[in-house]
Write a protein that holds these residues in place. Structure first.
Motif, PDB file in Angstrom:
ATOM      1  N   GLU A 138      91.819  48.069  -9.131  1.00  0.00           N
ATOM      2  CA  GLU A 138      91.129  47.020  -9.894  1.00  0.00           C
ATOM      3  C   GLU A 138      89.721  46.784  -9.312  1.00  0.00           C
ATOM      4  O   GLU A 138      88.733  46.684 -10.047  1.00  0.00           O
ATOM      5  CB  GLU A 138      91.945  45.721  -9.868  1.00  0.00           C
ATOM      6  CG  GLU A 138      91.338  44.656 -10.745  1.00  0.00           C
ATOM      7  CD  GLU A 138      92.231  43.433 -10.933  1.00  0.00           C
ATOM      8  OE1 GLU A 138      93.428  43.503 -10.611  1.00  0.00           O
ATOM      9  OE2 GLU A 138      91.691  42.413 -11.405  1.00  0.00           O
ATOM     10  N   LYS A 139      89.662  46.757  -7.992  1.00  0.00           N
ATOM     11  CA  LYS A 139      88.369  46.530  -7.329  1.00  0.00           C
ATOM     12  C   LYS A 139      87.380  47.662  -7.647  1.00  0.00           C
ATOM     13  O   LYS A 139      86.224  47.429  -7.996  1.00  0.00           O
ATOM     14  CB  LYS A 139      88.635  46.469  -5.819  1.00  0.00           C
ATOM     15  CG  LYS A 139      87.580  45.744  -5.023  1.00  0.00           C
ATOM     16  CD  LYS A 139      87.876  45.874  -3.539  1.00  0.00           C
ATOM     17  CE  LYS A 139      88.347  44.578  -2.911  1.00  0.00           C
ATOM     18  NZ  LYS A 139      88.410  44.678  -1.436  1.00  0.00           N
ATOM     19  N   LEU A 140      87.885  48.905  -7.559  1.00  0.00           N
ATOM     20  CA  LEU A 140      87.038  50.079  -7.838  1.00  0.00           C
ATOM     21  C   LEU A 140      86.549  50.030  -9.290  1.00  0.00           C
ATOM     22  O   LEU A 140      85.387  50.318  -9.590  1.00  0.00           O
ATOM     23  CB  LEU A 140      87.854  51.356  -7.602  1.00  0.00           C
ATOM     24  CG  LEU A 140      87.108  52.675  -7.589  1.00  0.00           C
ATOM     25  CD1 LEU A 140      86.272  52.816  -6.323  1.00  0.00           C
ATOM     26  CD2 LEU A 140      88.084  53.852  -7.659  1.00  0.00           C
ATOM     27  N   PRO A 145      87.420  47.334 -20.424  1.00  0.00           N
ATOM     28  CA  PRO A 145      87.413  46.857 -19.019  1.00  0.00           C
ATOM     29  C   PRO A 145      88.800  46.884 -18.354  1.00  0.00           C
ATOM     30  O   PRO A 145      88.938  47.436 -17.249  1.00  0.00           O
ATOM     31  CB  PRO A 145      86.816  45.444 -19.125  1.00  0.00           C
ATOM     32  CG  PRO A 145      85.986  45.497 -20.376  1.00  0.00           C
ATOM     33  CD  PRO A 145      86.755  46.385 -21.324  1.00  0.00           C
ATOM     34  N   PRO A 146      89.875  46.355 -18.991  1.00  0.00           N
ATOM     35  CA  PRO A 146      91.170  46.427 -18.299  1.00  0.00           C
ATOM     36  C   PRO A 146      91.672  47.855 -18.086  1.00  0.00           C
ATOM     37  O   PRO A 146      92.423  48.130 -17.153  1.00  0.00           O
ATOM     38  CB  PRO A 146      92.137  45.659 -19.220  1.00  0.00           C
ATOM     39  CG  PRO A 146      91.405  45.310 -20.444  1.00  0.00           C
ATOM     40  CD  PRO A 146      89.949  45.601 -20.258  1.00  0.00           C
ATOM     41  N   MET A 147      91.229  48.762 -18.960  1.00  0.00           N
ATOM     42  CA  MET A 147      91.597  50.179 -18.796  1.00  0.00           C
ATOM     43  C   MET A 147      90.937  50.726 -17.521  1.00  0.00           C
ATOM     44  O   MET A 147      91.577  51.360 -16.679  1.00  0.00           O
ATOM     45  CB  MET A 147      91.062  50.938 -20.019  1.00  0.00           C
ATOM     46  CG  MET A 147      91.524  52.339 -20.213  1.00  0.00           C
ATOM     47  SD  MET A 147      90.581  53.042 -21.596  1.00  0.00           S
ATOM     48  CE  MET A 147      91.381  52.347 -23.022  1.00  0.00           C
ATOM     49  N   ARG A 178      94.326  47.664 -15.052  1.00  0.00           N
ATOM     50  CA  ARG A 178      95.172  46.510 -15.381  1.00  0.00           C
ATOM     51  C   ARG A 178      96.028  46.818 -16.602  1.00  0.00           C
ATOM     52  O   ARG A 178      97.063  46.214 -16.801  1.00  0.00           O
ATOM     53  CB  ARG A 178      94.309  45.259 -15.617  1.00  0.00           C
ATOM     54  CG  ARG A 178      93.743  44.707 -14.319  1.00  0.00           C
ATOM     55  CD  ARG A 178      93.056  43.378 -14.511  1.00  0.00           C
ATOM     56  NE  ARG A 178      91.756  43.501 -15.149  1.00  0.00           N
ATOM     57  CZ  ARG A 178      91.431  42.962 -16.325  1.00  0.00           C
ATOM     58  NH1 ARG A 178      92.310  42.276 -17.015  1.00  0.00           N
ATOM     59  NH2 ARG A 178      90.212  43.119 -16.819  1.00  0.00           N
ATOM     60  N   GLU A 179      95.570  47.722 -17.453  1.00  0.00           N
ATOM     61  CA  GLU A 179      96.356  48.147 -18.610  1.00  0.00           C
ATOM     62  C   GLU A 179      96.434  49.677 -18.634  1.00  0.00           C
ATOM     63  O   GLU A 179      95.413  50.354 -18.698  1.00  0.00           O
ATOM     64  CB  GLU A 179      95.740  47.609 -19.906  1.00  0.00           C
ATOM     65  CG  GLU A 179      96.004  46.109 -20.047  1.00  0.00           C
ATOM     66  CD  GLU A 179      95.324  45.464 -21.238  1.00  0.00           C
ATOM     67  OE1 GLU A 179      95.566  44.268 -21.461  1.00  0.00           O
ATOM     68  OE2 GLU A 179      94.533  46.137 -21.944  1.00  0.00           O
ATOM     69  N   ILE A 180      97.661  50.165 -18.566  1.00  0.00           N
ATOM     70  CA  ILE A 180      97.905  51.611 -18.522  1.00  0.00           C
ATOM     71  C   ILE A 180      98.119  52.096 -19.965  1.00  0.00           C
ATOM     72  O   ILE A 180      98.685  51.374 -20.791  1.00  0.00           O
ATOM     73  CB  ILE A 180      99.157  51.906 -17.657  1.00  0.00           C
ATOM     74  CG1 ILE A 180      99.020  51.264 -16.269  1.00  0.00           C
ATOM     75  CG2 ILE A 180      99.446  53.405 -17.565  1.00  0.00           C
ATOM     76  CD1 ILE A 180      97.839  51.728 -15.464  1.00  0.00           C
ATOM     77  N   TRP A 181      97.654  53.318 -20.220  1.00  0.00           N
ATOM     78  CA  TRP A 181      97.709  53.857 -21.585  1.00  0.00           C
ATOM     79  C   TRP A 181      98.537  55.135 -21.671  1.00  0.00           C
ATOM     80  O   TRP A 181      98.651  55.883 -20.709  1.00  0.00           O
ATOM     81  CB  TRP A 181      96.282  54.143 -22.072  1.00  0.00           C
ATOM     82  CG  TRP A 181      95.575  52.897 -22.498  1.00  0.00           C
ATOM     83  CD1 TRP A 181      95.129  51.894 -21.671  1.00  0.00           C
ATOM     84  CD2 TRP A 181      95.271  52.488 -23.832  1.00  0.00           C
ATOM     85  NE1 TRP A 181      94.549  50.902 -22.419  1.00  0.00           N
ATOM     86  CE2 TRP A 181      94.629  51.239 -23.744  1.00  0.00           C
ATOM     87  CE3 TRP A 181      95.470  53.069 -25.080  1.00  0.00           C
ATOM     88  CZ2 TRP A 181      94.190  50.565 -24.879  1.00  0.00           C
ATOM     89  CZ3 TRP A 181      95.031  52.405 -26.214  1.00  0.00           C
ATOM     90  CH2 TRP A 181      94.403  51.152 -26.102  1.00  0.00           C
ATOM     91  N   CYS A 182      99.101  55.353 -22.867  1.00  0.00           N
ATOM     92  CA  CYS A 182      99.777  56.627 -23.132  1.00  0.00           C
ATOM     93  C   CYS A 182      99.292  57.174 -24.482  1.00  0.00           C
ATOM     94  O   CYS A 182      98.589  56.468 -25.224  1.00  0.00           O
ATOM     95  CB  CYS A 182     101.292  56.450 -23.122  1.00  0.00           C
ATOM     96  SG  CYS A 182     101.928  55.428 -24.454  1.00  0.00           S
ATOM     97  N   GLN A 183      99.678  58.426 -24.745  1.00  0.00           N
ATOM     98  CA  GLN A 183      99.212  59.113 -25.957  1.00  0.00           C
ATOM     99  C   GLN A 183     100.427  59.523 -26.773  1.00  0.00           C
ATOM    100  O   GLN A 183     101.282  60.264 -26.277  1.00  0.00           O
ATOM    101  CB  GLN A 183      98.420  60.364 -25.533  1.00  0.00           C
ATOM    102  CG  GLN A 183      97.994  61.270 -26.658  1.00  0.00           C
ATOM    103  CD  GLN A 183      97.762  62.695 -26.164  1.00  0.00           C
ATOM    104  OE1 GLN A 183      98.240  63.084 -25.105  1.00  0.00           O
ATOM    105  NE2 GLN A 183      97.025  63.467 -26.928  1.00  0.00           N
ATOM    106  N   MET A 184     100.500  59.057 -28.026  1.00  0.00           N
ATOM    107  CA  MET A 184     101.664  59.374 -28.862  1.00  0.00           C
ATOM    108  C   MET A 184     101.237  60.205 -30.064  1.00  0.00           C
ATOM    109  O   MET A 184     101.033  59.684 -31.164  1.00  0.00           O
ATOM    110  CB  MET A 184     102.354  58.077 -29.278  1.00  0.00           C
ATOM    111  CG  MET A 184     103.024  57.411 -28.086  1.00  0.00           C
ATOM    112  SD  MET A 184     103.694  55.811 -28.460  1.00  0.00           S
ATOM    113  CE  MET A 184     102.219  54.868 -28.710  1.00  0.00           C
TER     114      MET A 184
END
Ligand SMILES: Cc1cc2nc3c(=O)[nH]c(=O)nc-3n(C[C@H](O)[C@H](O)[C@H](O)COP(=O)(O)OP(=O)(O)OC[C@H]3O[C@@H](n4cnc5c(N)ncnc54)[C@H](O)[C@@H]3O)c2cc1C
Length: 429
Positions: free
Chosen positions: A72-74, A140-142, A146-152
């Motif tokens: 998050e810091k990075l 920003p959360p990506m 903070r929010e993880i994503w997937c691909q469907m």
């Protein structure tokens, strides 16, 4: 002797590294700024320990670092997505400058977010196609993990030919109702959001009746079931949709424009998987060839001429990957989006990593067959070998990469496509 001579030439001449040097020289102020930031924000002594070559100390510090907090810091500093505009959580840098940032982060073995499907794929897709509201809400959360994503995209009956997919989205006022199934959804079990391509008009030809959505993975009706792979891990999943409702504000691009939006994601996936992405993870498949040479020298495997020859070949190919990636970075520096040439590095990197991991098992010798439970090095190398089998399938198979290269880079005739203009609903599936 011959292979050793070649190795020395490759390691001393290193055209790729001299290119790196010129980039670094162009912006040594930036490298200093990032290094100073790391000194202030990493645990005290980390940067100095790397500079002093104290690997054991760095490894211990890495283990103790609170991973989520660090990512998050990075991300907040903009270094995780350096080319993204500042207002969307990036540092607003040029691709060549982002390379400098990544070189510094790699040099100091800085842990990075595993949110590659977000940062490497969903992010660039939203930057190109998303509404202002979507960019401000999701980027920003990506970037900050903070929010993880997937691909469907993939389905049981639609992998290489993903445009033939059957998951259906039907309009209901300001919402879409989704039913169907996806498969091989990497990180689906921990993702907060997913990129979803669904069929919105079955009476149009397969590429034309698709739309692209952002899906809340915790919405009612989304069921995620893990699939166990041969590493023993369950990294990907089946995902079922049962009357899942998606607000129309979560659609990306126009209705029916899903294929064009998905193509942006796929092009960026190939760049991310090829290791060429400026925001990509360090050492994406195949980076550690120098470490493998060092291990071979240490355990005596280097003394075997045939094995040494294979290692030298890998060092040479590793440098070629690096140079080719630099060329792709130069293209992006000119402001051009990821194009079909990403298939060159995706194809080469995938097959290169499989060769590298096989040779790694030879270098490891008996430790690759049975290792002490405290032998983390052997465990992680064997895992790397098993995981590498997927490289020539994920993100498009090597056969499909060769088709793309033939048609779109070399200009060869297209494969005959008998279903191009036929309504999807009339296709045999
Ligand atoms: C580790 C891993 C992670 C993945 N993660 C995701 C993910 O997060 N999200 C997602 O949507 N998908 C994901 N996938 C799915 C991946 O994109 C598909 O597996 C891939 O596109 C191949 O599709 P398929 O498995 O259906 O094989 P098929 O398309 O059925 O192909 C079978 C064989 O036929 C060959 N073939 C097919 N068509 C042609 C052609 N036209 N010319 C020549 N040869 C052809 C293929 O190369 C392959 O050898 C993942 C896959 C793996 C292995």
């Amino acid at each position: 002797m011959r292979s050793t001579t070649i190795l020395i030439m490759v390691m001393t001449e290193q055209p790729s590294d001299s290119s790196m040097d010129s980039i670094a020289a162009m912006d040594s102020g930036l490298a200093t700024r990032v290094t100073e930031w790391l000194k202030e924000n990493l645990p005290a002594g980390w940067v100095e320990a790397v500079d002093a070559g104290d690997t054991e100390k760095v490894n211990l510090m890495r283990l103790a670092l609170p991973y989520e907090e660090w990512c998050e810091k990075l991300g907040k500093a903009g270094w995780a997505t350096a080319t993204w505009p500042v207002e969307y959580g990036g540092a607003g840098l040029e691709p060549a400058q982002a390379k400098v940032v990544n070189e510094v982060l790699n040099r100091y073995k800085v842990p990075r977010s595993f949110n590659v499907l977000g940062i490497g794929m969903a992010g660039p897709t939203l930057l190109q196609w998303g509404t202002e509201e979507q960019k401000k809400r999701f980027l920003p959360p990506m970037a900050q993990h903070r929010e993880i994503w997937c691909q469907m995209f993939s389905e049981p009956g639609a992998g290489s030919d993903v445009a033939s997919l059957a998951t259906r989205a039907m309009r209901d006022g300001d919402e879409w109702v989704v039913n169907g199934q996806k498969v091989w959804t990497t990180l689906g079990h921990i993702a907060h959001y997913g990129m979803l391509v669904a069929r919105t008009d079955p009476d149009l030809p397969k590429h034309k009746g698709l739309s692209y959505f952002l899906l809340d993975m915790h919405a009612p009706g989304v069921e995620v079931r893990p699939l166990v792979q041969m590493t023993g891990e369950a990294e990907f999943n089946e995902v079922f949709f049962n009357d899942v409702r998606i607000p129309d504000s979560m659609r990306v691009g126009a209705v029916g424009e899903g294929w064009a939006v998905a193509t942006t994601t796929l092009m960026n996936e190939r760049v991310a998987l090829s290791g060429a992405g400026s925001e990509g993870m360090a050492n994406v498949g195949g980076g550690p060839v120098d470490a493998l040479v060092a291990l071979a020298v240490k355990n005596g495997a280097w003394g075997e001429p045939v094995l040494r020859n294979k290692l030298v070949q890998l060092v040479i190919e590793g440098r070629i990957v690096k140079i080719t990636n630099l060329r792709a970075a130069a293209r992006r520096k000119q402001g051009k989006p990821a194009g079909p040439e990403g298939s060159i590095t995706k194809l080469f990197q995938a097959e290169y990593n499989q060769r590298l991991q096989s040779v790694a098992m030879e270098v490891l010798g008996c430790r690759a067959m049975a290792w002490d439970e405290t032998d983390l090095e052997a465990a992680s190398m064997v895992r790397g070998f098993l995981r590498s089998r997927a490289n020539t399938i994920e993100g498009g198979t090597s056969e499909i990469m060769r088709n793309i290269l033939g048609e779109r880079v070399l200009g060869l005739p297209k494969e005959p496509s008998v279903d191009k203009d036929v309504p999807w609903s009339e296709l045999r599936r």
